[in-house]
Design a protein around this motif. Structure first.
Motif, PDB file in Angstrom:
ATOM      1  N   ARG A 156       1.348   1.705   0.029  1.00 47.53           N
ATOM      2  CA  ARG A 156       1.141   0.273  -0.199  1.00 47.53           C
ATOM      3  C   ARG A 156       1.240  -0.479   1.138  1.00 47.53           C
ATOM      4  NH1 ARG A 156       1.812  -1.621  -5.668  1.00 47.53           N
ATOM      5  NH2 ARG A 156       1.949   0.165  -7.064  1.00 47.53           N
ATOM      6  N   ARG A 157       0.313  -0.181   1.993  1.00 49.81           N
ATOM      7  CA  ARG A 157       0.225  -0.839   3.290  1.00 49.81           C
ATOM      8  C   ARG A 157      -1.077  -1.620   3.370  1.00 49.81           C
ATOM      9  NH1 ARG A 157       1.585   4.020   7.419  1.00 49.81           N
ATOM     10  NH2 ARG A 157      -0.638   4.325   7.064  1.00 49.81           N
ATOM     11  N   MET A 158      -1.098  -2.599   4.250  1.00 51.64           N
ATOM     12  CA  MET A 158      -2.317  -3.369   4.440  1.00 51.64           C
ATOM     13  C   MET A 158      -3.443  -2.478   4.955  1.00 51.64           C
ATOM     14  SD  MET A 158      -3.622  -6.323   3.937  1.00 51.64           S
ATOM     15  CE  MET A 158      -2.204  -7.410   3.731  1.00 51.64           C
ATOM     16  N   ASP A 159      -3.112  -1.443   5.697  1.00 54.19           N
ATOM     17  CA  ASP A 159      -4.142  -0.508   6.168  1.00 54.19           C
ATOM     18  C   ASP A 159      -4.879   0.141   5.006  1.00 54.19           C
ATOM     19  OD1 ASP A 159      -3.441  -1.092   8.715  1.00 54.19           O
ATOM     20  OD2 ASP A 159      -2.452   0.800   9.152  1.00 54.19           O
ATOM     21  N   SER A 160      -4.151   0.466   3.937  1.00 52.64           N
ATOM     22  CA  SER A 160      -4.791   1.065   2.764  1.00 52.64           C
ATOM     23  C   SER A 160      -5.753   0.078   2.114  1.00 52.64           C
ATOM     24  CB  SER A 160      -3.724   1.508   1.758  1.00 52.64           C
ATOM     25  OG  SER A 160      -2.837   2.447   2.322  1.00 52.64           O
TER      26      SER A 160
END
Length: 675
Positions: free
Chosen positions: A26-30
């Motif tokens: 659950r990261r912004m990269d994902s």
């Protein structure tokens, strides 16, 4: 079949696939990876594809939001561009459930946690305002569509519910913690949830800032977010624009405007059918009062106060023992620089690493219960929670219960922190601490050097804070705060002390920091002193205990109190002063090799005959060797000098002060010893 294999299959199996999908972190990269796939022109995507999909998944499910953006489309199916794991993640992030708001959160590269729902709602309004997609409706009563879908409805509803029900209900917050910053999967709130927890407020502010930008012209959403948040949770590039969200939101939406927009949205909700029950019998003045309180508290918490990274997000170890509680409001704030790390930290990853390093040093080397500071300020735009508002710190010896210790990451002897970091402390932290009741309105601000024998917070920073509100006390001239500058303590040999200024001879040893020295001798003199120091070092390497009879022009004169005799059954070197610590370092380093070491000390103030300093091991305390100090006359009678006697004498400064030696000893006696 093996039992463990049956168990594994029973856990992992998923109808129709045989295995559960691999859900990204659950990261912004994902999220950026998902948006890249959805907006790819090669796959028929466009800047509006992601927001339209978000609407179908539940981004805009409240009455006010739907009045602005319209009814949501039917529930979409998984696009072929997304893997099952990506689709599962996107669905969980965008399906709004008031009972579990934490499911909509992602971790951004700057360390902030962002709710994706209000972010995408603001982006859709921005795109449509810029001419991409159907035009926005005219609202009655007039309201700003961007603020309505991001923050105004949620904020007004939260305070409306609190007014109509339990007056003690939570209206804003709380913050939360991730299970793993490197691989975040679960986000847990730190208290009872409100309709506007911190990550929702952050997502709303980002939605406003980016919505305004998109209204000037459409951009691919992935490109927009990548430029705003940066990429990679381990990025070392520098501060991303997202770290300025509070400032930028405050410039776009000042408190008075936010109050009007909250009142307008509540008025709009009152006209909708069915309207909220709590609004039916409320008059205009009551609505205005709710909006005023909501706007004021939101602005104070999320705009005027700095963001504080909790301990759980920087990977803090547990506190050792039971912390003592402070009794706010306190009357003082003490400003420090960390010195080590010497360079400011500009990213979340760098600042969290610095926090862990400092806590490890304070706990393992100094033997303290926790990191000493109350708060630490990074140049990434965030405060980092140390001992916080509640626990007594270990930052300013003798004053830890009277104020909060704030350390700024870096060495500010010759240079200042960047203007944004100075403003974060001066214009945000200090006024916020007054409003929240942590410090008194008539608080005093002091540099560490005003209350201890230290150069902290550095000459440049100390000069700067003398113009700040609350500064009080007699300014200390640069260089007079510490009899031994930190470079002498960590990376050089102290030279002669003249008029209170100690001249330092750098030795070039590991960890040396010559820049911290108050002053340095000319190059030729420094080279001579280094040669003399190497000579003394050679003496120390001899197998027999050395007798140190020779005095040098570069020896430091200092006044100290030596206390001999047992304390609680053990002899200790009581109340050691850092000025003498470097002189004692030789025997402290060597007493493990030589059970009894003595050094001849030639008295200066008419002391005849010379004195001998005896130190010997007297057992262990917290796993570290203790020492006993005695001064004896060198007259054959071996008569002890009266303890607690104040004397001035000359000591060979043989090597740098090793904090793992005397630093441990000091901390064993006084956890609040000077950093």
């Amino acid at each position: 079949m093996f039992p463990w294999l049956l168990l594994a299959l029973s856990i992992c199996s998923c109808p129709g696939t045989g295995m559960s999908p691999a859900v990204p972190p659950r990261r912004m990269d994902s999220v950026l990876d998902i948006l890249d796939a959805l907006e790819s022109p090669a796959r028929g995507g466009s800047p509006g594809t992601a927001v339209a999909l978000g609407r179908g998944l539940g981004v805009c499910s409240t009455p006010g939001c739907q009045a602005v953006l319209g009814e949501p489309p039917s529930t979409p199916k998984r696009p072929s561009a997304l893997t099952p794991g990506q689709w599962q993640l996107l669905t969980e992030l965008l399906r709004r459930d008031p009972a579990t708001p934490e499911l909509g959160a992602v971790l951004a590269p700057d360390g902030s946690t962002v709710a994706l729902g209000p972010l995408l709602a603001g982006i859709e309004v921005g795109l449509r305002s810029g001419g991409f997609g159907p035009p926005l409706p005219t609202l009655d009563p007039p309201a700003d569509p961007l603020l309505a879908v991001t923050i105004a409805e949620a904020l007004g509803t939260s305070f409306l519910l609190a007014r109509g029900g339990d007056n003690n209900a939570t209206t804003l917050g709380p913050s939360g913690c991730w299970d793993n910053v490197e691989n975040p999967q679960n986000y847990t709130l730190r208290g009872p949830p409100s309709p506007v927890p911190d990550h929702v407020a952050i997502g709303a502010m980002d939605g406003v800032v980016l919505g305004v930008q998109l209204a000037q012209g459409p951009l691919p959403v992935a490109e927009l977010l990548r430029g705003y948040y940066g990429v990679g949770n381990g990025s070392e590039v520098g501060r991303p624009p997202s770290s300025y969200r509070r400032r930028d939101f405050g410039m776009l939406v000042e408190q008075g405007r936010l109050e009007k927009e909250v009142a307008a949205v509540l008025g709009m909700l009152k006209t909708l059918s069915p309207s909220l029950e709590l609004l039916r019998d409320m008059g205009t003045q009551e609505v205005v009062a709710v909006a005023r309180q909501a706007a004021q508290e939101f602005s104070e918490r999320y705009v005027e106060c700095p963001a504080i990274v909790p301990r759980c997000l920087w990977g803090a170890r547990p506190y050792r023992g039971t912390p003592a509680l402070l009794r706010p409001p306190l009357g003082s704030v003490f400003l420090h620089h960390t010195l080590e790390p010497a360079q400011p930290c500009w990213t979340f990853s760098a600042c969290t690493r610095a926090m862990r390093d400092m806590q490890r040093f304070h706990q393992d080397t100094r033997g303290w219960d926790d990191i000493g500071y109350s708060f630490v300020v990074g140049s990434d735009g965030y405060l980092y929670e140390g001992r916080g508002w509640q626990w007594v710190g270990a930052h300013t010896k003798g004053y830890n219960t009277q104020g909060f210790g704030v350390g700024i990451v870096g060495d500010f002897t010759a240079t200042l922190p960047d203007p944004d970091t100075l403003a974060l402390v001066r214009d945000e932290l200090l006024p916020c601490a007054i409003r929240s009741g942590h410090i008194r309105p008539d608080f005093t601000l002091r540099g560490h050097r005003q209350l201890g024998r230290t150069n902290c917070p550095g000459n440049a920073l100390f000069q700067e804070i003398q113009s700040w509100p609350g500064f009080q006390g007699t300014p200390v001239p640069p260089g007079l705060g510490h009899p031994e500058p930190p470079s002498c303590l960590f990376g050089g040999i102290p030279g002669a002390t003249l008029r209170g200024v100690t001249r330092c001879v750098p030795l070039g040893v590991a960890g040396a920091s010559p820049a911290e020295a108050v002053s340095s001798p000319p190059a030729a003199e420094a080279k001579k002193k280094e040669k003399e120091a190497m000579e003394v070092e050679a003496l120390l390497a001899t197998p027999q205990p050395p007798t140190l009879m020779k005095t040098y022009t570069w020896l430091t004169m200092t006044t100290v109190t030596l206390r001999g005799g047992p304390r609680k059954g053990r002899g200790v070197l009581g109340e050691p002063v850092l000025g003498v610590a470097a002189g004692l370092e030789t025997v402290l380093q060597s007493h493990r090799r030589h059970p009894r070491i003595h050094g001849d000390l030639r008295g200066l103030e008419g002391t005849k005959p010379p004195l001998q300093l005896y130190l010997r091991s007297v057992g262990r305390r917290r796993g570290h060797s203790g020492t006993r100090a005695e001064l004896r006359e060198q007259d054959g009678a071996n008569k002890p000098v009266q303890t607690d006697q104040m004397m001035t004498f000359c000591l060979p400064q043989l090597r740098q002060l090793r904090t793992q030696t005397i630093g441990k000893h000091i901390s064993n006696q006084h956890e609040s010893a000077i950093i």
